[in-house]
Design a protein around this motif. Structure first.
Motif, PDB file in Angstrom:
ATOM      1  N   VAL A 165       0.742  -1.182   0.195  1.00 31.69           N
ATOM      2  CA  VAL A 165       0.025  -0.016  -0.169  1.00 31.69           C
ATOM      3  C   VAL A 165       0.946   1.202  -0.148  1.00 31.69           C
ATOM      4  O   VAL A 165       0.599   2.162  -0.796  1.00 31.69           O
ATOM      5  N   LYS A 166       1.995   1.312   0.798  1.00 33.57           N
ATOM      6  CA  LYS A 166       3.047   2.415   0.898  1.00 33.57           C
ATOM      7  C   LYS A 166       3.647   2.614  -0.566  1.00 33.57           C
ATOM      8  O   LYS A 166       3.871   3.486  -0.676  1.00 33.57           O
ATOM      9  N   ASP A 167       3.679   1.483  -1.354  1.00 32.35           N
ATOM     10  CA  ASP A 167       4.374   1.590  -2.722  1.00 32.35           C
ATOM     11  C   ASP A 167       3.467   2.198  -3.797  1.00 32.35           C
ATOM     12  O   ASP A 167       3.672   2.029  -4.687  1.00 32.35           O
ATOM     13  N   ASN A 220      -4.201   4.400   1.405  1.00 27.12           N
ATOM     14  CA  ASN A 220      -3.289   5.363   0.763  1.00 27.12           C
ATOM     15  C   ASN A 220      -4.204   6.471   0.356  1.00 27.12           C
ATOM     16  O   ASN A 220      -4.686   6.285  -0.873  1.00 27.12           O
ATOM     17  N   GLN A 221      -4.268   7.646   0.838  1.00 25.85           N
ATOM     18  CA  GLN A 221      -5.191   8.521   0.797  1.00 25.85           C
ATOM     19  C   GLN A 221      -4.753   9.183  -0.637  1.00 25.85           C
ATOM     20  O   GLN A 221      -5.439   9.955  -1.459  1.00 25.85           O
ATOM     21  N   LYS A 222      -3.364   9.425  -0.786  1.00 24.16           N
ATOM     22  CA  LYS A 222      -2.810  10.042  -2.110  1.00 24.16           C
ATOM     23  C   LYS A 222      -3.363   9.265  -3.271  1.00 24.16           C
ATOM     24  O   LYS A 222      -3.613  10.052  -4.265  1.00 24.16           O
ATOM     25  N   PHE A 233      -1.387   6.250   4.772  1.00 27.25           N
ATOM     26  CA  PHE A 233      -0.320   6.975   3.804  1.00 27.25           C
ATOM     27  C   PHE A 233      -0.889   8.270   3.152  1.00 27.25           C
ATOM     28  O   PHE A 233      -2.051   7.988   2.338  1.00 27.25           O
ATOM     29  N   LYS A 234      -0.293   9.492   3.345  1.00 23.26           N
ATOM     30  CA  LYS A 234      -0.799  10.632   2.497  1.00 23.26           C
ATOM     31  C   LYS A 234      -0.008  11.264   1.471  1.00 23.26           C
ATOM     32  O   LYS A 234       1.394  10.760   1.340  1.00 23.26           O
TER      33      LYS A 234
END
Length: 335
Positions: A260-262, A308-310, A334-335
């Protein structure tokens, strides 16, 4: 004169005792040094999920008082995805007669199990389907020198999340690496859950990370959402997959928090670091004498929501408020 002889004799005895005491002290010190255990850690490749398992493993050893550089030696080797490196590095551990080895990812664990002696404990760190990959006889009764933690994904929860986020998706693309036992296992099990839930799906495979661009382009032209299982090849090429999917405005729902971070949109995931920590704690118990043959494989089953909001903003997707709140309270955002 007699007194002088007596003094000389006493001096000789004193020096002799001192010599032997020093020798014994030296041997004791040497013996104590030899008692410091050596643990070999073999990791398949560098990517965030496996890196977190490695960090967790070391943290798990520390929980039992084993501190690297103080009372335990850790020899860490990373094969960087090369099968020949796996063989060379596992053979190195075997030749050095390390006290215990740990495998991060199924191919690493298999290489270790095939190389070290049957008297050397092998600890699995987040391995999917240990019995199916031939590493243990069964999860409850491993039966040999291998045990550890299994990284079974909460697939049902992940499917439910995908349906919540993309309720109008007609077809889900499921991508995995054909040579990754864990990836294939997770992908096919997820496909079976889709079938049972009446959800259409298509399976796609890559043979290596080099295939990701082409396969992802084909897949995103045919599906409405993508599921990325716990798979080392897919995790290593996650950014490529996300870049292609973003161009097609297709959300990617992965299995791991690090994915998710990726760039993945969201997941209900177990902590990779916690998987490693439990494996490290098991390793410590084995070093203290617990037998691997009767030490059941451990699972970390409780997950948390990771969003991941972005990515949501980029895709124009509004994540369910309930999921957002749970991610903010107990999971990760993660934004």
């Amino acid at each position: 004169m007699k007194r002088m002889y007596t003094l000389i004799a006493a001096l000789i005895i004193f020096l002799g005792v001192a010599f032997f005491t020093t020798q014994n002290a030296s041997k004791t010190t040497s013996s104590n040094k030899e008692k410091i255990p050596t643990v070999g850690i073999l990791q398949l490749v560098t990517h965030p999920a496996l890196d977190q398992i490695h960090q967790g493993f070391v943290a798990g050893l520390k929980e039992y008082g084993y501190v690297p550089g103080k009372n335990i030696k850790i020899d860490f080797q990373n094969a960087q995805g090369d099968q020949s490196n796996l063989k060379t590095m596992s053979t190195k551990f075997a030749n050095e007669n390390v006290d215990l080895v740990a495998g991060i990812a199924t191919p690493a664990a298999q290489a270790l199990a095939n190389s070290v002696s049957k008297s050397t404990p092998v600890i699995l760190a987040g391995i999917t389907d240990p019995a199916g990959s031939g590493l243990v006889k069964s999860d409850k009764h491993p039966g040999g020198n291998v045990t550890g933690t299994s990284g079974e994904s909460p697939l049902q929860k992940q499917l439910e999340l995908l349906k919540q986020i993309v309720p109008n998706a007609k077809t889900i693309g499921i991508i995995y690496t054909s040579s990754d036992h864990g990836g294939a296992y997770n992908a096919k099990k997820f496909a079976k859950l889709c079938q049972q839930a009446g959800v259409n799906y298509k399976l796609y495979t890559i043979s290596s990370t080099n295939d990701m661009q082409q396969v992802a382009e084909q897949m995103t032209s045919q599906v409405d959402a993508v599921y990325a299982p716990q798979d080392n090849g897919v995790a290593s090429a996650m950014k490529t997959l996300v870049n292609v999917a973003n161009q097609a405005k297709i959300p990617v729902i992965p299995s791991a928090d690090t994915m998710v971070k990726d760039g993945g949109l969201a997941s209900y995931a177990i902590s990779q670091k916690e998987l490693g920590k439990v494996a490290g704690e098991m390793a410590a118990q084995v070093l203290r004498g617990r037998k691997t043959a009767t030490f059941p494989v451990a699972y970390v089953t409780k997950g948390t929501y990771v969003i991941n909001q972005k990515e949501a903003k980029l895709l124009g997707i509004t994540l369910p408020n309930e999921i957002v709140k749970q991610a903010e309270a107990k999971g990760e955002v993660f934004k």
